[in-house]
Design a protein around this motif. Structure first.
Motif, PDB file in Angstrom:
ATOM      1  N   GLN A 161       0.839  -1.202   0.000  1.00 41.79           N
ATOM      2  CA  GLN A 161       0.000   0.000   0.000  1.00 41.79           C
ATOM      3  C   GLN A 161       0.869   1.246   0.000  1.00 41.79           C
ATOM      4  OE1 GLN A 161      -2.870   0.237   3.177  1.00 41.79           O
ATOM      5  NE2 GLN A 161      -3.953   1.952   2.277  1.00 41.79           N
ATOM      6  N   THR A 162       0.342   2.330  -0.548  1.00 44.39           N
ATOM      7  CA  THR A 162       1.013   3.619  -0.477  1.00 44.39           C
ATOM      8  C   THR A 162       0.085   4.634   0.170  1.00 44.39           C
ATOM      9  OG1 THR A 162       0.227   4.259  -2.673  1.00 44.39           O
ATOM     10  CG2 THR A 162       2.408   3.233  -2.542  1.00 44.39           C
ATOM     11  N   HIS A 163       0.687   5.643   0.798  1.00 45.18           N
ATOM     12  CA  HIS A 163      -0.069   6.690   1.475  1.00 45.18           C
ATOM     13  C   HIS A 163       0.368   8.065   0.970  1.00 45.18           C
ATOM     14  CE1 HIS A 163      -1.886   3.913   4.207  1.00 45.18           C
ATOM     15  NE2 HIS A 163      -0.756   3.562   4.764  1.00 45.18           N
ATOM     16  N   GLU A 164      -0.561   9.002   0.953  1.00 39.79           N
ATOM     17  CA  GLU A 164      -0.241  10.371   0.561  1.00 39.79           C
ATOM     18  C   GLU A 164       0.655  11.024   1.613  1.00 39.79           C
ATOM     19  OE1 GLU A 164      -2.572  14.528  -0.593  1.00 39.79           O
ATOM     20  OE2 GLU A 164      -3.599  12.956   0.535  1.00 39.79           O
ATOM     21  N   ILE A 165       1.673  11.737   1.129  1.00 39.76           N
ATOM     22  CA  ILE A 165       2.631  12.374   2.031  1.00 39.76           C
ATOM     23  C   ILE A 165       2.386  13.882   2.090  1.00 39.76           C
ATOM     24  CG2 ILE A 165       5.085  12.786   2.482  1.00 39.76           C
ATOM     25  CD1 ILE A 165       4.102   9.902   2.805  1.00 39.76           C
ATOM     26  N   GLY A 166       2.553  14.423   3.278  1.00 38.38           N
ATOM     27  CA  GLY A 166       2.406  15.867   3.468  1.00 38.38           C
ATOM     28  C   GLY A 166       3.094  16.284   4.753  1.00 38.38           C
ATOM     29  N   VAL A 167       2.585  17.336   5.376  1.00 38.77           N
ATOM     30  CA  VAL A 167       3.211  17.905   6.569  1.00 38.77           C
ATOM     31  C   VAL A 167       2.189  17.955   7.706  1.00 38.77           C
ATOM     32  CG1 VAL A 167       4.498  19.863   7.511  1.00 38.77           C
ATOM     33  CG2 VAL A 167       4.647  19.324   5.062  1.00 38.77           C
ATOM     34  N   LEU A 168       2.577  17.460   8.866  1.00 40.68           N
ATOM     35  CA  LEU A 168       1.756  17.613  10.065  1.00 40.68           C
ATOM     36  C   LEU A 168       2.162  18.927  10.717  1.00 40.68           C
ATOM     37  CD1 LEU A 168      -0.400  16.103  11.763  1.00 40.68           C
ATOM     38  CD2 LEU A 168       1.473  15.339  13.233  1.00 40.68           C
ATOM     39  N   LYS A 265       5.405   3.951   1.245  1.00 35.65           N
ATOM     40  CA  LYS A 265       5.087   2.592   0.844  1.00 35.65           C
ATOM     41  C   LYS A 265       5.138   1.658   2.051  1.00 35.65           C
ATOM     42  CE  LYS A 265       6.514   1.226  -3.190  1.00 35.65           C
ATOM     43  NZ  LYS A 265       7.346   0.724  -4.303  1.00 35.65           N
ATOM     44  N   ILE A 266       4.083   0.858   2.200  1.00 36.66           N
ATOM     45  CA  ILE A 266       4.031  -0.149   3.253  1.00 36.66           C
ATOM     46  C   ILE A 266       4.466  -1.482   2.653  1.00 36.66           C
ATOM     47  CG2 ILE A 266       2.587  -1.333   4.947  1.00 36.66           C
ATOM     48  CD1 ILE A 266       2.900   1.607   5.531  1.00 36.66           C
ATOM     49  N   PHE A 267       5.415  -2.174   3.320  1.00 38.91           N
ATOM     50  CA  PHE A 267       5.937  -3.443   2.839  1.00 38.91           C
ATOM     51  C   PHE A 267       5.480  -4.613   3.695  1.00 38.91           C
ATOM     52  CE2 PHE A 267       9.140  -0.500   1.185  1.00 38.91           C
ATOM     53  CZ  PHE A 267       9.304  -0.965  -0.102  1.00 38.91           C
ATOM     54  N   ALA A 268       5.320  -5.762   3.049  1.00 33.76           N
ATOM     55  CA  ALA A 268       5.248  -7.040   3.745  1.00 33.76           C
ATOM     56  C   ALA A 268       6.613  -7.690   3.554  1.00 33.76           C
ATOM     57  CB  ALA A 268       4.158  -7.923   3.158  1.00 33.76           C
ATOM     58  N   ASN A 269       7.258  -8.104   4.647  1.00 35.89           N
ATOM     59  CA  ASN A 269       8.580  -8.731   4.591  1.00 35.89           C
ATOM     60  C   ASN A 269       8.493 -10.137   5.177  1.00 35.89           C
ATOM     61  OD1 ASN A 269      10.513  -6.257   3.983  1.00 35.89           O
ATOM     62  ND2 ASN A 269       9.033  -5.564   5.496  1.00 35.89           N
ATOM     63  N   TRP A 270       9.132 -11.112   4.521  1.00 37.28           N
ATOM     64  CA  TRP A 270       9.154 -12.475   5.052  1.00 37.28           C
ATOM     65  C   TRP A 270      10.454 -13.155   4.639  1.00 37.28           C
ATOM     66  CZ3 TRP A 270       6.572 -10.838   0.811  1.00 37.28           C
ATOM     67  CH2 TRP A 270       6.768 -11.528  -0.387  1.00 37.28           C
ATOM     68  N   ALA A 271      10.832 -14.197   5.369  1.00 35.36           N
ATOM     69  CA  ALA A 271      12.083 -14.905   5.097  1.00 35.36           C
ATOM     70  C   ALA A 271      11.934 -15.773   3.854  1.00 35.36           C
ATOM     71  CB  ALA A 271      12.478 -15.764   6.299  1.00 35.36           C
ATOM     72  N   ARG A 272      12.911 -15.693   2.976  1.00 36.15           N
ATOM     73  CA  ARG A 272      12.886 -16.476   1.738  1.00 36.15           C
ATOM     74  C   ARG A 272      12.791 -17.973   2.027  1.00 36.15           C
ATOM     75  NH1 ARG A 272      14.837 -15.058  -3.307  1.00 36.15           N
ATOM     76  NH2 ARG A 272      15.825 -13.212  -2.432  1.00 36.15           N
ATOM     77  N   ASP A 298      10.194   4.212  -2.013  1.00 37.03           N
ATOM     78  CA  ASP A 298      10.157   3.431  -0.782  1.00 37.03           C
ATOM     79  C   ASP A 298      11.122   4.041   0.227  1.00 37.03           C
ATOM     80  OD1 ASP A 298      10.190   2.271  -3.279  1.00 37.03           O
ATOM     81  OD2 ASP A 298      11.278   0.514  -2.663  1.00 37.03           O
ATOM     82  N   TYR A 299      10.618   4.831   1.117  1.00 35.95           N
ATOM     83  CA  TYR A 299      11.456   5.490   2.080  1.00 35.95           C
ATOM     84  C   TYR A 299      10.843   5.436   3.472  1.00 35.95           C
ATOM     85  CZ  TYR A 299      14.235   7.453  -1.672  1.00 35.95           C
ATOM     86  OH  TYR A 299      15.027   7.606  -2.767  1.00 35.95           O
TER      87      TYR A 299
END
Length: 302
Positions: A161-168, A265-272, A298-299
């Motif tokens: 998933q991705t999210h809109e970026i801005g300033v709080l 960007k939100i990642f799903a990470n898993w062991a190969r 992706d930051y």
């Protein structure tokens, strides 16, 4: 090409004898010959050189043999997995979430997965970034969700998933009244970043972007026990973040960028090496439910 035809071809390629291949296939020799002839006609290429003495694979046949055996193996494995689903004993999936992932659509996807596969028990925990790599490799955690992008080749990843970026912005800051924020609006403002001991990839690039616009903000690096959003509400500075993470923050307001618009960007990470069936089932389910363009940035953000 049907699986029945491919299987017949592979067995004949292994035996190089029509009689023996037909016996293994529980069929007579003439139907097998007709089947292979039809395959060659449909493909437009000879797969076997035949004579009264021997049967040999052509170059095209050799290529199809290797690819065909791999494909049949995958199909057999897939069939076994699907047949085993109703008989599958209760299994567990251990998930780890970061704060940002809790504000994504992942919890909803997990809930839908649970409805489809009620025998899979879901456990959700929170771990520090420093321990996640080790936990993923050891199997203590099956999937870690968050903005962290592990560089270890032993860990697979999928952007979900991705999210809109801005300033709080603090509610009393004049920028809170703006509909969008331009780079020039940040001149002289204090930006709150994660501590220098953490990943500063995005933060460093963002400062370079502002520098290219001849904008020079101040920077405050939060201490270990400080919270970035809390620092904003106390008027200590501005926070670069996503709308979904901060839309309910009291004492501050989210204002999107007018020009600079990367996506968190939100990642799903898993062991190969983690080949458990419940994990593979969930990854297939997750892939069907999500679609994130690979060109997005992706930051790690504050």
């Amino acid at each position: 090409m049907e699986s029945r035809e491919l299987k017949a071809f592979v067995i004949l390629a292994e035996e190089l004898n029509f009689r023996k291949a037909a016996e293994r296939l529980n069929m007579s020799q003439p139907p097998l010959s007709r089947l292979i002839n039809q395959m060659e006609y449909d493909l437009g290429v000879k797969l076997f050189n035949r004579s009264t003495r021997q049967v040999e694979l052509t170059g095209a046949g050799l290529h199809l043999l290797k690819k065909g055996k791999d494909l049949l193996s995958q199909m057999e494995k897939m069939e076994m997995e699907v047949r085993s689903l109703p008989k599958m004993k209760e299994k567990k999936l251990h998930f780890s979430f970061t704060h940002s992932a809790f504000h994504s659509n992942i919890p909803r996807i997990i809930s839908s997965f649970k409805e489809q596969f009620p025998k899979v028990e879901i456990e959700i925990e929170e771990h520090t970034l420093s321990s996640l790599e080790r936990f993923l490799k050891s199997g203590k955690v099956d999937i870690a969700f968050g903005v962290n992008d592990f560089k270890d080749s032993a860990i697979e990843k999928m952007a979900v998933q991705t999210h809109e970026i801005g300033v709080l912005v603090p509610i009393h800051n004049p920028l809170a009244k703006k509909k969008t924020i331009r780079p020039q609006d940040l001149e002289g403002e204090t930006l709150i970043f994660h501590g220098k001991h953490e990943n500063l990839g995005f933060q460093s690039e963002f400062l370079e972007y502002l520098k290219s616009k001849d904008v020079h903000p101040k920077v405050y690096y939060k201490k270990r026990k400080e919270s970035c959003p809390t620092l904003v509400t106390h008027g200590k500075g501005l926070l670069i973040t996503s709308r979904s993470m901060m839309h309910t923050r009291e004492g501050a307001i989210f204002v999107p960028f007018a020009e600079y618009s990367p996506r968190l960007k939100i990642f799903a990470n898993w062991a190969r090496e983690n080949k458990s069936l419940p994990l593979q089932m969930f990854l297939n389910f997750l892939e069907e439910q999500t679609s994130v363009p690979s060109s997005e940035m992706d930051y790690h953000l504050a």
